[in-house]
Design an enzyme around this catalytic site. Structure first.
Site, mmCIF file in Angstrom:
data_model
loop_
_atom_site.group_PDB
_atom_site.id
_atom_site.type_symbol
_atom_site.label_atom_id
_atom_site.label_comp_id
_atom_site.label_asym_id
_atom_site.label_seq_id
_atom_site.Cartn_x
_atom_site.Cartn_y
_atom_site.Cartn_z
ATOM 1 N N HIS A 76 49.849 35.556 15.248
ATOM 2 C CA HIS A 76 51.278 35.637 15.547
ATOM 3 C C HIS A 76 52.101 35.547 14.263
ATOM 4 O O HIS A 76 53.125 34.858 14.204
ATOM 5 C CB HIS A 76 51.673 34.541 16.536
ATOM 6 C CG HIS A 76 51.140 34.773 17.912
ATOM 7 N ND1 HIS A 76 51.731 35.638 18.804
ATOM 8 C CD2 HIS A 76 50.042 34.269 18.537
ATOM 9 C CE1 HIS A 76 51.042 35.644 19.934
ATOM 10 N NE2 HIS A 76 50.016 34.826 19.795
ATOM 11 N N SER A 121 51.700 30.144 19.185
ATOM 12 C CA SER A 121 52.070 31.138 20.180
ATOM 13 C C SER A 121 52.975 30.620 21.292
ATOM 14 O O SER A 121 53.701 31.402 21.895
ATOM 15 C CB SER A 121 50.807 31.747 20.798
ATOM 16 O OG SER A 121 50.043 30.764 21.471
ATOM 17 N N LYS A 153 48.097 42.737 18.404
ATOM 18 C CA LYS A 153 49.476 42.277 18.612
ATOM 19 C C LYS A 153 50.419 43.168 17.799
ATOM 20 O O LYS A 153 50.680 44.288 18.190
ATOM 21 C CB LYS A 153 49.584 40.794 18.265
ATOM 22 C CG LYS A 153 48.793 39.922 19.264
ATOM 23 C CD LYS A 153 48.955 38.450 19.003
ATOM 24 C CE LYS A 153 48.340 37.622 20.127
ATOM 25 N NZ LYS A 153 46.898 37.817 20.322
#
Length: 377
Positions: free
Chosen positions: A191, A163, A222
């Site tokens: 991610h 990240s 996310k």
């Protein structure tokens, strides 16, 4: 101490801050632009009408609706795994897994830059713990050689996308070592899920090892809509064990019906089309290419939507971000202790919601501030 900036609009490519000013947002985990996608919002509203606001219960008492089991199946199908289990967050998923699947006779071998939630989860396990240098396959192999005859099972643990650096774990090499030394592979793909790989199946797809990753933990918070919720997906035997013994699952309320319903719509969108994945990649290429050409140091893999712009000095990172905000570009400077000392940066995050013109505006603003601060010439 960092102050929290306040926004008074929906999460999108363009947002409104508390002053009333409209700015372009380049620091959200909204990689696919789904946080305010009309289909996702409509699904959430519809589910509230049909299933209510909350469940006031943990899953095993009276907190499991049909949409929760449907979502778990959709997650498993998306990743090509046997089963999946939902958690309130991926932090909870990481906190709830290692203690249950490893014991004193086992070894957990973890990348040194893994996320804090992985580190905290591993601390709860009684397994022997080892760390290999970040993405260093020689160091990983040395530990595997060291532990193959002294431990029962070996679990290699890594983030898929890192990240703060925008790195992508070399999962192809990791899985080869796992096969060579009879180890299993765990990937936290928060991610990566939804936007890496040709169809958004994450870092395993990006690296061509979809069928060689044993367990994947990821998030709904996310790229997949940006609300809340996390999950573990993998072999049915592992998921069944977690459902019986994982404490964050057993003792936390179910994710809300609106999140479950909206997330089902997210997986439907991603299963039917990869257009958003391709749009994001176009934006990433434009930003990374032009920023490097301008003289900025950009970390990470050239395909990753996390684009850390290195400034090194903490005060410079903060003032640089403030100057960009004045020019209508919303980003945040990161410095110690979030990143190592003298490694301060602005972490730019691209989204499929950005237009090419908006990406160009961000690049132009970076160049203007970069020249004013003598970061570039």
């Amino acid at each position: 101490m960092e102050d929290e900036r306040v926004i008074i609009s929906t999460q999108d490519a363009e947002i409104t801050v508390s002053s009333g000013k409209k700015v372009l947002n380049f620091c959200a985990n909204n990689y696919l632009g789904l946080s305010s996608h009309p289909n996702v919002v409509a699904a959430a509203k519809r589910t509230i009408d049909e299933r209510g606001f909350g469940l006031s219960s943990v899953r095993f008492i009276c907190g499991t609706q049909d949409i929760h089991t449907q979502l778990e199946q959709a997650i498993a199908n998306f990743h090509g795994k046997e089963a999946a289990i939902l958690y309130p967050s991926c932090f909870d998923a990481n906190a709830g897994i290692f203690e249950q699947i490893t014991g004193p006779e086992d070894a957990i071998i973890s990348d040194t830059l893994n996320h804090a939630s992985i580190i905290d989860g591993i601390r709860l396990s009684k397994a022997q713990r080892f760390r290999y240098q970040h993405m260093d396959m020689e160091d990983l192999e040395k530990i595997l050689q060291q532990t193959i005859n002294t431990t029962r099972n070996r679990l290699i643990v890594t983030d898929g996308g890192f990240s703060m650096d925008g790195d992508i774990a070399p999962l192809d090499d990791i899985t080869k070592l796992a096969a060579k030394y009879d180890a299993q592979v765990f990937v936290d793909d928060c991610h990566g899920t939804g936007f890496l790989g040709a169809t958004g199946r994450g870092t395993p797809e990006h690296c061509g090892v979809n069928d060689k990753i044993d367990i994947i933990n990821s998030t709904l918070g996310k790229a997949l809509g940006g609300a809340t919720g996390g999950y573990t997906t993998g072999p049915k035997a592992v998921i069944d064990l977690l459902r019986q013994r994982s404490r964050p699952y057993l003792f936390s309320n179910s994710i809300t019906p609106s999140v479950a319903g909206a997330s089902l719509e997210v997986f439907r969108l991603l299963t039917n089309s990869s257009d958003l994945v391709q749009k994001l990649q176009s934006n990433v290429r434009l930003f990374r290419t032009q920023m490097k050409a301008a003289g900025f140091k950009i970390l990470g893999d050239d395909t990753h939507a996390i684009c850390p712009v290195m400034l090194y000095d903490a005060r410079l990172a903060s003032t640089f971000a403030d100057a960009l905000l004045e020019k209508g570009i919303y980003v945040i400077g990161f410095s110690y202790p979030v990143v190592p000392k003298e490694q301060a940066r602005i972490r730019v995050q691209m989204s499929a919601a950005h237009s090419l013109d908006q990406v160009q505006r961000a690049v132009d603003a970076f160049i203007e501030v970069g020249k004013a601060t003598k970061v570039i010439s």
